[in-house]
Design a protein around this motif. Sequence first.
Motif: not given
Length: 116
Positions: A28-46
């Motif tokens: 569900d997070s494709c549009q807005e980048p996460f602020k937490n760096s660990s979640w952001r890295k996971a988001q970029l990978l995913y």
Amino acid sequence: MTEEAIAKEIKNEILVNNFKRYFDTLEDSCQEPFKNSSWRKAQLLYNSLNYTNRENLQEFVKMIMIETTSEILSFVDGIATFKDQQYPFELMCDGKKVSGSLQEYLLMDIEDNGFI
């Protein structure tokens, strides 16, 4: 509560619910980048993975979650102990020992019924 019931609750409440939450959040997070760096890295990978590799990642995460939980339960069950631990752990519920087979019940439930 029986050991079997506790193992099923561990599977459902901890493993399955968290697994779904992690991947639903990423999906569900494709549009807005996460602020937490660990979640952001996971988001970029995913987001960099195609559908097949997203499924492969999910299987890998399931494996890690199952093996980690199983290892923790081996200590709770008294099967494994820490280096300087004199006595094994015992889990009590309503004055009754409910440890000794939690790991086994968890793994049997996953084998018989699948992860989700």
